[in-house]
Design a protein around this motif. Structure first.
Motif, PDB file in Angstrom:
ATOM      1  N   LEU A  16       0.865  -1.160  -0.087  1.00 60.66           N
ATOM      2  CA  LEU A  16      -0.025  -0.023   0.008  1.00 60.66           C
ATOM      3  C   LEU A  16       0.871   0.991   0.046  1.00 60.66           C
ATOM      4  CD1 LEU A  16      -2.846   1.339   0.161  1.00 60.66           C
ATOM      5  CD2 LEU A  16      -2.917   1.315   2.757  1.00 60.66           C
ATOM      6  N   SER A  17       2.029   1.252   0.701  1.00 55.24           N
ATOM      7  CA  SER A  17       2.981   2.307   0.963  1.00 55.24           C
ATOM      8  C   SER A  17       3.624   2.313  -0.408  1.00 55.24           C
ATOM      9  CB  SER A  17       4.078   2.299   2.072  1.00 55.24           C
ATOM     10  OG  SER A  17       4.504   1.024   2.095  1.00 55.24           O
ATOM     11  N   GLY A  18       4.174   1.377  -1.081  1.00 52.47           N
ATOM     12  CA  GLY A  18       4.631   1.610  -2.494  1.00 52.47           C
ATOM     13  C   GLY A  18       3.844   2.086  -3.348  1.00 52.47           C
ATOM     14  N   GLN A  19       2.380   1.491  -3.447  1.00 51.63           N
ATOM     15  CA  GLN A  19       1.433   2.200  -4.468  1.00 51.63           C
ATOM     16  C   GLN A  19       1.277   3.665  -4.192  1.00 51.63           C
ATOM     17  OE1 GLN A  19      -1.936  -0.256  -4.212  1.00 51.63           O
ATOM     18  NE2 GLN A  19      -1.157  -1.911  -4.844  1.00 51.63           N
ATOM     19  N   PHE A  20       1.383   4.182  -3.040  1.00 50.14           N
ATOM     20  CA  PHE A  20       0.974   5.552  -2.692  1.00 50.14           C
ATOM     21  C   PHE A  20       2.299   6.388  -3.185  1.00 50.14           C
ATOM     22  CE2 PHE A  20       2.100   9.137  -0.019  1.00 50.14           C
ATOM     23  CZ  PHE A  20       0.896   9.926  -0.501  1.00 50.14           C
ATOM     24  N   LEU A  21       3.435   5.756  -3.027  1.00 49.09           N
ATOM     25  CA  LEU A  21       4.706   6.481  -3.284  1.00 49.09           C
ATOM     26  C   LEU A  21       4.919   6.615  -4.842  1.00 49.09           C
ATOM     27  CD1 LEU A  21       7.458   7.539  -2.561  1.00 49.09           C
ATOM     28  CD2 LEU A  21       8.271   5.361  -2.655  1.00 49.09           C
ATOM     29  N   ALA A  22       4.552   5.660  -5.578  1.00 49.70           N
ATOM     30  CA  ALA A  22       4.679   5.432  -7.023  1.00 49.70           C
ATOM     31  C   ALA A  22       3.361   6.487  -7.555  1.00 49.70           C
ATOM     32  CB  ALA A  22       4.270   4.448  -7.563  1.00 49.70           C
ATOM     33  N   ALA A  23       2.360   6.414  -7.034  1.00 53.03           N
ATOM     34  CA  ALA A  23       1.353   7.524  -7.536  1.00 53.03           C
ATOM     35  C   ALA A  23       1.588   8.967  -7.036  1.00 53.03           C
ATOM     36  CB  ALA A  23      -0.144   6.897  -6.888  1.00 53.03           C
ATOM     37  N   ALA A  24       1.856   9.220  -5.890  1.00 54.38           N
ATOM     38  CA  ALA A  24       2.522  10.339  -5.373  1.00 54.38           C
ATOM     39  C   ALA A  24       3.598  11.046  -6.070  1.00 54.38           C
ATOM     40  CB  ALA A  24       2.625  10.516  -4.079  1.00 54.38           C
ATOM     41  N   ALA A  25       4.531  10.203  -6.397  1.00 51.47           N
ATOM     42  CA  ALA A  25       5.721  10.679  -7.235  1.00 51.47           C
ATOM     43  C   ALA A  25       5.555  11.238  -8.439  1.00 51.47           C
ATOM     44  CB  ALA A  25       6.797   9.516  -7.324  1.00 51.47           C
ATOM     45  N   LEU A  28       2.976  14.548  -8.057  1.00 51.48           N
ATOM     46  CA  LEU A  28       3.990  15.533  -7.523  1.00 51.48           C
ATOM     47  C   LEU A  28       4.867  16.155  -8.266  1.00 51.48           C
ATOM     48  CD1 LEU A  28       4.435  14.744  -3.535  1.00 51.48           C
ATOM     49  CD2 LEU A  28       2.921  16.411  -4.694  1.00 51.48           C
ATOM     50  N   CYS A  29       5.532  15.229  -9.430  1.00 52.60           N
ATOM     51  CA  CYS A  29       6.414  15.484 -10.298  1.00 52.60           C
ATOM     52  C   CYS A  29       5.725  16.233 -11.301  1.00 52.60           C
ATOM     53  CB  CYS A  29       7.259  14.383 -10.699  1.00 52.60           C
ATOM     54  SG  CYS A  29       8.347  13.768  -9.505  1.00 52.60           S
ATOM     55  N   LEU A  30       4.639  15.983 -11.739  1.00 56.79           N
ATOM     56  CA  LEU A  30       4.114  16.639 -12.957  1.00 56.79           C
ATOM     57  C   LEU A  30       3.583  17.844 -12.434  1.00 56.79           C
ATOM     58  CD1 LEU A  30       1.819  13.747 -14.557  1.00 56.79           C
ATOM     59  CD2 LEU A  30       4.184  14.716 -15.413  1.00 56.79           C
ATOM     60  N   SER A  31       2.953  18.036 -11.184  1.00 59.85           N
ATOM     61  CA  SER A  31       2.561  19.284 -10.563  1.00 59.85           C
ATOM     62  C   SER A  31       3.685  20.281 -10.527  1.00 59.85           C
ATOM     63  CB  SER A  31       1.839  18.977  -9.289  1.00 59.85           C
ATOM     64  OG  SER A  31       0.718  18.160  -9.448  1.00 59.85           O
ATOM     65  N   MET A  32       4.807  19.647  -9.876  1.00 62.67           N
ATOM     66  CA  MET A  32       5.891  20.516  -9.526  1.00 62.67           C
ATOM     67  C   MET A  32       6.575  21.186 -11.040  1.00 62.67           C
ATOM     68  SD  MET A  32       6.215  21.420  -6.568  1.00 62.67           S
ATOM     69  CE  MET A  32       5.512  20.771  -4.929  1.00 62.67           C
ATOM     70  N   ALA A  33       6.619  20.211 -12.013  1.00 65.49           N
ATOM     71  CA  ALA A  33       6.977  20.574 -13.360  1.00 65.49           C
ATOM     72  C   ALA A  33       6.316  21.636 -13.879  1.00 65.49           C
ATOM     73  CB  ALA A  33       7.185  19.182 -13.989  1.00 65.49           C
ATOM     74  N   VAL A  34       5.135  21.480 -13.730  1.00 65.44           N
ATOM     75  CA  VAL A  34       4.001  22.520 -14.186  1.00 65.44           C
ATOM     76  C   VAL A  34       4.461  23.840 -13.234  1.00 65.44           C
ATOM     77  CG1 VAL A  34       1.718  23.501 -14.363  1.00 65.44           C
ATOM     78  CG2 VAL A  34       2.507  21.291 -14.971  1.00 65.44           C
ATOM     79  N   LEU A  35       4.489  23.594 -12.161  1.00 68.68           N
ATOM     80  CA  LEU A  35       4.632  24.872 -11.386  1.00 68.68           C
ATOM     81  C   LEU A  35       6.048  25.479 -11.480  1.00 68.68           C
ATOM     82  CD1 LEU A  35       4.017  26.767  -8.685  1.00 68.68           C
ATOM     83  CD2 LEU A  35       4.935  24.987  -7.235  1.00 68.68           C
ATOM     84  N   GLY A  36       7.238  24.693 -11.732  1.00 67.85           N
ATOM     85  CA  GLY A  36       8.479  25.364 -11.830  1.00 67.85           C
ATOM     86  C   GLY A  36       8.501  25.984 -13.328  1.00 67.85           C
ATOM     87  N   VAL A 208      10.876  16.435  -0.080  1.00 69.20           N
ATOM     88  CA  VAL A 208      10.498  16.816   1.214  1.00 69.20           C
ATOM     89  C   VAL A 208       9.075  16.153   1.416  1.00 69.20           C
ATOM     90  CG1 VAL A 208      10.122  18.342   3.139  1.00 69.20           C
ATOM     91  CG2 VAL A 208      12.130  18.227   1.719  1.00 69.20           C
ATOM     92  N   MET A 209       8.195  16.685   0.626  1.00 68.69           N
ATOM     93  CA  MET A 209       6.802  16.241   0.500  1.00 68.69           C
ATOM     94  C   MET A 209       6.432  14.746   0.067  1.00 68.69           C
ATOM     95  SD  MET A 209       5.025  19.398  -1.698  1.00 68.69           S
ATOM     96  CE  MET A 209       3.382  18.763  -1.607  1.00 68.69           C
ATOM     97  N   LEU A 210       7.242  14.091  -0.643  1.00 67.37           N
ATOM     98  CA  LEU A 210       7.172  12.531  -0.951  1.00 67.37           C
ATOM     99  C   LEU A 210       7.650  11.821   0.324  1.00 67.37           C
ATOM    100  CD1 LEU A 210       8.159  12.138  -4.518  1.00 67.37           C
ATOM    101  CD2 LEU A 210       6.083  11.632  -3.399  1.00 67.37           C
ATOM    102  N   ALA A 211       8.589  12.347   1.079  1.00 64.06           N
ATOM    103  CA  ALA A 211       9.404  11.729   2.032  1.00 64.06           C
ATOM    104  C   ALA A 211       8.298  11.693   3.136  1.00 64.06           C
ATOM    105  CB  ALA A 211      10.401  12.296   2.591  1.00 64.06           C
ATOM    106  N   VAL A 212       7.635  12.936   3.484  1.00 63.84           N
ATOM    107  CA  VAL A 212       6.767  13.126   4.719  1.00 63.84           C
ATOM    108  C   VAL A 212       5.532  12.368   4.560  1.00 63.84           C
ATOM    109  CG1 VAL A 212       5.321  14.554   6.006  1.00 63.84           C
ATOM    110  CG2 VAL A 212       7.758  15.472   5.518  1.00 63.84           C
ATOM    111  N   LEU A 213       4.915  12.598   3.349  1.00 65.45           N
ATOM    112  CA  LEU A 213       3.688  11.822   3.012  1.00 65.45           C
ATOM    113  C   LEU A 213       3.945  10.213   3.079  1.00 65.45           C
ATOM    114  CD1 LEU A 213       2.107  13.785   0.053  1.00 65.45           C
ATOM    115  CD2 LEU A 213       1.360  13.658   2.552  1.00 65.45           C
ATOM    116  N   TYR A 214       4.999   9.779   2.421  1.00 69.10           N
ATOM    117  CA  TYR A 214       5.433   8.457   2.451  1.00 69.10           C
ATOM    118  C   TYR A 214       5.755   7.714   3.728  1.00 69.10           C
ATOM    119  CZ  TYR A 214       7.882   4.013   1.806  1.00 69.10           C
ATOM    120  OH  TYR A 214       8.398   2.668   1.757  1.00 69.10           O
TER     121      TYR A 214
END
Length: 478
Positions: A16-25, A28-36, A208-214
């Motif tokens: 369950l944590s691995g699935q969350f990490l993959a989906a969140a990555a 978040l990466c797409l969101s942060m790429a758009v934001l950057g 940091v967000m991925l680590a805390v959420l994970y």
């Protein structure tokens, strides 16, 4: 399709944590790429806006006063050309930041350029000139794709291109469009540094967000997994306990049924042994004594033989009565109703009383053990009715009650002494026998007695499942 299935299998195989990490990555990466990207564009736009304002101020302060004598045909006089050349001479300090200057007519014709002079008089189609002629200030970074920018493009320097309207001082009307190319080496370096810092901050924030959420999801996942394992263990224990209890219950039911069958078999064997053994021997003895009395000549022998014969006849009678009560008549081929009617008829023959028999719906086939149980209950209940009520109003009713056979044996002899037998009375054994037989088949027994008579109400289950669990085999479908 196969690749899609493999992808789904890979993802579903993660915890369950691995699935969350993959989906969140991914999210978040797409969101942060758009934001950057958006932040970098905003920074670039802000810098261009400042640079455009500075370029427009330069054109207003230094270039616009030198083109006020532009002719009606849009041409610049020679004096204006000389003044602009002097302003943009190579040794002037302003040339450190200003690479070149162009002045356009409103129709897109170049009327001045410091370098190269051969562009003067040429006409180009430029949307930037059109926008500036309408009063806008246009600023662009490293956008030297048009043909009129060939000279600046050959320099290989990053530039900021600014277009601004030039006005007549007296009327304020737009009389030309000024264009300047600024040296943007420092700006390009600052933009590159800003972009790098922006992406560093975005990537660090994402990690940091991925680590805390994970960590949060991993802790919850472990808690869920431990609780799931505990629940599964408890469920397995409860299943095992339920199976054990069911086995014990079935063993107890089977033991009761086996004991009942053994008792019936024992009673039948005793009755047959009495009938086939002592009774047969005593019958032969009577025949021999009868012959002795006929053949004897002495009167004393005849008297003794008569006494012996009388005693032997009494013993035979008593043994016949006893064996008749022990030996169950052959009811294997009879139905339930026929077995009940046989018990009633035997009672009528023995007691000389009348028994009314009423049948409702009954099953065609039941097990032999259940049929014997029903026969004995009817036999014992009618016997009690004769003993304590004199056989008055004897009645037997049998019917189906759902998945049970219902028996009701009643009389109208008033308050029965069966409920309160005198000390030493053996009738209580009859009730105990009925109760024992009913409990063997997990049935119910209710006895009601009042001034109107006594009613014995019995219900015995006949469901196939109940009988199979009780240990009977070859159970017919009802």
């Amino acid at each position: 399709m196969e690749e899609h299935e493999r992808g789904n299998g890979w993802f579903s195989g993660l915890s369950l944590s691995g699935q969350f990490l993959a989906a969140a990555a991914v999210v978040l990466c797409l969101s942060m790429a758009v934001l950057g990207t958006w932040i970098n564009r905003q920074v670039t736009r802000s810098i261009l806006a400042v640079s455009g304002s500075a370029g427009a101020a330069f054109l207003d302060a230094f270039v616009e006063p030198l083109i006020q004598d532009i002719g009606p045909d849009g041409r610049l006089p020679a004096g204006s050309h000389k003044a602009l050349d002097a302003l943009l001479f190579d040794d002037q300090p302003i040339r450190r930041s200003i690479i070149s200057v162009k002045i356009w007519q409103l129709d897109g014709t170049v009327i001045y350029v410091n370098k190269p002079k051969d562009l003067i008089g040429q006409k180009y189609t430029s949307t930037d000139v059109t926008k500036a002629a309408s009063g806008e200030i246009i600023a662009e970074f490293d956008d030297m794709t048009s043909g009129e920018s060939a000279h600046e493009r050959q320099l290989g320097l990053p530039t900021i291109e600014v277009y601004a309207p030039l006005h007549r001082n007296t009327t304020g009307e737009v009389i030309a469009v000024g264009e300047i190319y600024e040296n943007a080496e420092i700006l390009a370096a600052q933009l590159e540094l800003s972009v790098m810092r922006t992406w560093i901050v975005v990537c660090f924030t994402t990690l940091v967000m991925l680590a805390v959420l994970y960590l949060i999801v991993r802790r919850g996942s472990r808690l869920i997994s431990s609780q799931r394992a505990e629940l599964q263990a408890r469920f397995r224990d409860s299943q095992q306990l339920a199976a054990t209890n069911e086995d014990l219950r079935l063993q107890a039911e089977r033991a009761r049924l086996d004991a009942n069958a053994a008792n019936e078999e024992l009673i039948g064997r005793i009755g047959l042994d009495l009938h086939d053994g002592p009774i047969q021997i005593l019958s032969l003895l009577m025949l021999r004594l009868g012959r002795l009395r006929k053949d004897g000549s002495a009167r004393e022998n005849a008297a003794n033989a008569a006494v012996i014969e009388e005693l032997t006849a009494g013993v035979i009678h008593e043994l016949r009565v006893l064996s008749a009560g022990l030996v169950l008549p052959e009811i294997g081929d009879l139905g339930v109703g026929e077995a009940i009617r046989l018990a009633a008829e035997r009672h009528e023959n023995l007691t000389g009383t009348r028994v009314d028999v009423v049948f409702g719906d009954l099953p065609e086939h039941v097990t032999g053990a259940l049929k014997i149980c029903i026969y004995r209950i009817v036999q014992e209940s009618l016997s009690n009715a004769f003993k304590h009520a004199g056989g008055a109003g004897q009645r037997v009713r049998a019917e189906l009650r759902g998945a049970n056979i219902g028996l009701q044996i009643s009389d109208s002899g008033g308050l029965a002494s069966e409920c309160r037998p005198p000390a030493g009375d053996g009738s209580r054994l009859g009730l105990r026998g009925i109760q024992s037989r009913v409990e063997t088949f997990s049935g119910t027994l209710v006895i009601r007695s009042d001034a109107g008579g006594t009613v014995v109400d019995v219900e015995l289950p006949i469901s196939k499942l109940a009988l199979i669990k009780a240990g009977f085999r070859n159970v017919p479908v009802l």
